[in-house]
Design a protein around this motif. Structure first.
Motif, PDB file in Angstrom:
ATOM      1  N   GLU A 256       0.645  -1.277  -0.098  1.00 17.49           N
ATOM      2  CA  GLU A 256      -0.047   0.113  -0.108  1.00 17.49           C
ATOM      3  C   GLU A 256       0.826   1.221   0.044  1.00 17.49           C
ATOM      4  O   GLU A 256       0.572   2.398  -0.606  1.00 17.49           O
ATOM      5  CB  GLU A 256      -0.879  -0.006   1.057  1.00 17.49           C
ATOM      6  CG  GLU A 256      -2.109   0.932   1.369  1.00 17.49           C
ATOM      7  CD  GLU A 256      -2.723   1.178  -0.476  1.00 17.49           C
ATOM      8  OE1 GLU A 256      -2.597   2.453  -0.660  1.00 17.49           O
ATOM      9  OE2 GLU A 256      -2.879   0.096  -1.121  1.00 17.49           O
ATOM     10  N   ASN A 259       1.754   1.704  -3.577  1.00 20.93           N
ATOM     11  CA  ASN A 259       0.990   2.220  -4.382  1.00 20.93           C
ATOM     12  C   ASN A 259       0.608   3.913  -4.088  1.00 20.93           C
ATOM     13  O   ASN A 259       0.304   4.488  -4.938  1.00 20.93           O
ATOM     14  CB  ASN A 259      -0.348   1.447  -4.083  1.00 20.93           C
ATOM     15  CG  ASN A 259      -0.410   0.021  -4.547  1.00 20.93           C
ATOM     16  OD1 ASN A 259       0.597  -0.156  -5.417  1.00 20.93           O
ATOM     17  ND2 ASN A 259      -1.239  -0.977  -4.192  1.00 20.93           N
ATOM     18  N   GLU A 260       0.767   4.107  -2.773  1.00 15.39           N
ATOM     19  CA  GLU A 260       0.546   5.644  -2.323  1.00 15.39           C
ATOM     20  C   GLU A 260       1.520   6.584  -3.154  1.00 15.39           C
ATOM     21  O   GLU A 260       1.568   7.497  -3.692  1.00 15.39           O
ATOM     22  CB  GLU A 260       0.596   5.850  -0.829  1.00 15.39           C
ATOM     23  CG  GLU A 260       0.371   7.215  -0.349  1.00 15.39           C
ATOM     24  CD  GLU A 260      -0.621   7.825  -0.961  1.00 15.39           C
ATOM     25  OE1 GLU A 260      -1.554   7.429  -1.371  1.00 15.39           O
ATOM     26  OE2 GLU A 260      -0.474   9.299  -1.382  1.00 15.39           O
ATOM     27  N   ARG A 263       0.839   6.718  -6.670  1.00 21.01           N
ATOM     28  CA  ARG A 263      -0.201   7.968  -6.977  1.00 21.01           C
ATOM     29  C   ARG A 263       0.487   9.202  -7.107  1.00 21.01           C
ATOM     30  O   ARG A 263       0.069  10.190  -7.557  1.00 21.01           O
ATOM     31  CB  ARG A 263      -1.442   7.655  -5.836  1.00 21.01           C
ATOM     32  CG  ARG A 263      -2.409   6.620  -6.112  1.00 21.01           C
ATOM     33  CD  ARG A 263      -3.558   6.625  -5.116  1.00 21.01           C
ATOM     34  NE  ARG A 263      -3.263   6.490  -3.687  1.00 21.01           N
ATOM     35  CZ  ARG A 263      -3.270   5.111  -3.273  1.00 21.01           C
ATOM     36  NH1 ARG A 263      -3.756   4.012  -4.139  1.00 21.01           N
ATOM     37  NH2 ARG A 263      -3.048   4.722  -1.994  1.00 21.01           N
ATOM     38  N   GLN A 264       1.255   9.523  -6.019  1.00 25.93           N
ATOM     39  CA  GLN A 264       1.841  10.818  -5.674  1.00 25.93           C
ATOM     40  C   GLN A 264       2.793  11.042  -6.909  1.00 25.93           C
ATOM     41  O   GLN A 264       2.687  12.083  -7.459  1.00 25.93           O
ATOM     42  CB  GLN A 264       2.792  10.921  -4.552  1.00 25.93           C
ATOM     43  CG  GLN A 264       2.027  10.930  -3.380  1.00 25.93           C
ATOM     44  CD  GLN A 264       3.052  11.186  -1.993  1.00 25.93           C
ATOM     45  OE1 GLN A 264       3.815  11.666  -2.094  1.00 25.93           O
ATOM     46  NE2 GLN A 264       2.370  10.584  -0.768  1.00 25.93           N
ATOM     47  N   LEU A 266       2.088   9.956 -10.155  1.00 25.85           N
ATOM     48  CA  LEU A 266       1.330  10.383 -11.313  1.00 25.85           C
ATOM     49  C   LEU A 266       0.859  11.568 -10.991  1.00 25.85           C
ATOM     50  O   LEU A 266       0.491  12.309 -12.029  1.00 25.85           O
ATOM     51  CB  LEU A 266       0.297   9.283 -11.153  1.00 25.85           C
ATOM     52  CG  LEU A 266       0.678   7.724 -11.304  1.00 25.85           C
ATOM     53  CD1 LEU A 266      -0.614   6.840 -11.629  1.00 25.85           C
ATOM     54  CD2 LEU A 266       1.571   7.774 -12.716  1.00 25.85           C
ATOM     55  N   THR A 267       0.471  12.323  -9.840  1.00 25.76           N
ATOM     56  CA  THR A 267      -0.038  13.563  -9.563  1.00 25.76           C
ATOM     57  C   THR A 267       1.112  14.448  -9.967  1.00 25.76           C
ATOM     58  O   THR A 267       0.796  15.368 -10.814  1.00 25.76           O
ATOM     59  CB  THR A 267      -0.307  13.838  -8.322  1.00 25.76           C
ATOM     60  OG1 THR A 267      -1.327  12.672  -7.810  1.00 25.76           O
ATOM     61  CG2 THR A 267      -1.022  14.980  -7.921  1.00 25.76           C
TER      62      THR A 267
END
Ligand code: PLP
Length: 351
Positions: A256, A259-260, A263-264, A266-267
């Motif tokens: 996890e 994955n976090e 996400r960061q 990708l942002t």
């Protein structure tokens, strides 16, 4: 018809693999006096006086569970680079066999080919960075034994059309190596769920990018169990050290957190794309499925030099065919990206 056995080099087929002590007896015992380890212990803590598990059973169990494959479909290497080298050694006879690559792409395929004295047949991507399917298909015949597909591709950043890759897999009776080093940044685009359909498919993934463990050197190859067996047979017996095995096991418990971070990233990739768009020297920003962005610029040399002067290093790809004027930029943290963009604006006004 695909015949794996016919592709394996004779010397590999005939060799008797090294029998390490831990392979010969791997059960539970009270006293291990079989491997000439130091029975008194080690000068550092951590049980490092013992040799590591040569086949990384625990690690493979966890990876198998997370990836939805079986342990027998997994090879773990000292980076994916080790898997690439072993594939050459298993299937390509020096001076005789050949491989196909699709430049611009990852440089290690050429290096590994050269080390193994295997000729490379380069079939360029189209100017839009797509696979040139008719030309690739025409090239896939003896003495070509393997084809490298890097998707998402380095340095262009794009994924290739899955239907095109499947078409090649069905057409080619050699080994297709699909390098998915950046696949964590391209949700739902991995071909791993379809691995069992293709006996000639090897998928490479790594802990070096999304997992943030490049310093540990751990890569994975996924393929049918017979092919994995060939790689196990020729690998150095203890190719993944025990500290690395422990740390990767720990990492897998924290999927996890990985994955976090993804996400960061990708942002930040989106933020960086928008910010780059405001620069006059940026001619084109190529769509990316990875943690880097390829941009075409008016003055690649000047930009690279300016950034270096300000302590910022990007990758100059401007001398790579089809990448004229291009720089490859790894997505950074918000602070790093801001600093990059500030420095770019400074130069942009003076060009
Ligand atoms: C970074 C990268 C790898 C990773 O190699 P490791 O040896 O696992 O660190 C593999 N393939 C490509 C295309 C890469 O860019």
């Amino acid at each position: 018809m695909f015949d794996l056995n016919a592709l394996i080099r004779d010397n590999v087929k005939n060799l008797k693999p090294y029998q390490s002590a831990r392979l010969e007896f791997s059960g539970a015992a009270e006293l291990f006096l079989d491997a000439n380890e130091n029975s008194f212990g080690s000068v550092v803590d951590g049980g490092f006086n013992r040799y590591p598990d040569p086949l990384q059973h625990e690690l493979k169990q966890q990876i198998a569970a997370q990836k939805g494959v079986s342990s027998e479909q997994i090879f773990i290497g000292n980076g994916s680079d080790e898997a690439i080298d072993l594939l050459f050694r298993a299937f390509c006879r020096p001076g005789l066999d050949q491989v196909v690559t699709m430049p611009p792409t990852y440089g290690m395929y050429d290096v590994s080919a050269a080390v193994n004295d295997v000729a490379v047949v380069p079939i360029s991507l189209t100017p839009e960075f797509a696979i040139d399917l008719p030309r690739v298909k025409a090239a896939l015949q003896p003495p070509v034994k393997m084809l490298f597909i890097c998707s998402p591709n380095n340095p262009t950043g794009n994924c290739f059309d899955a239907a095109v890759i499947v078409d090649i897999l069905n057409h080619f009776n050699g080994i297709v190596i699909l390098d998915e080093a950046y696949i964590d940044f391209a949700p739902n685009k991995s071909l791993l769920p379809r691995l069992a359909e293709f006996p000639n498919l090897v998928i490479l993934q790594t802990f070096s990018k999304a997992w943030g463990m490049a310093g540990l050197r751990v890569g994975m190859a996924f393929a049918n169990p017979v092919l994995i067996e060939v790689l196990n047979k020729i690998k150095p017996p203890y190719n993944v050290n025990s500290l690395t095995q422990q740390l990767v096991l720990k990492a897998l418990e924290q999927v996890e957190a990985k994955n976090e971070m993804v996400r960061q990233i990708l942002t930040q990739r989106e933020w960086l794309t928008d910010a780059l768009q405001t620069l006059n020297f940026v001619l084109k920003i190529y769509p990316t499925d990875a943690n880097f962005i390829l941009i075409k610029t008016t003055h690649p040399g000047e930009i690279y030099h300016h950034l270096t002067e300000h302590g910022i290093i990007v990758r100059d790809r401007s001398r790579v065919p089809l990448c004229e004027g291009c720089l490859r930029i790894t997505v950074g943290t918000p602070e790093q990206n801001q600093r990059l963009i500030d420095s770019c604006h400074q130069l942009d006004q003076n060009l």
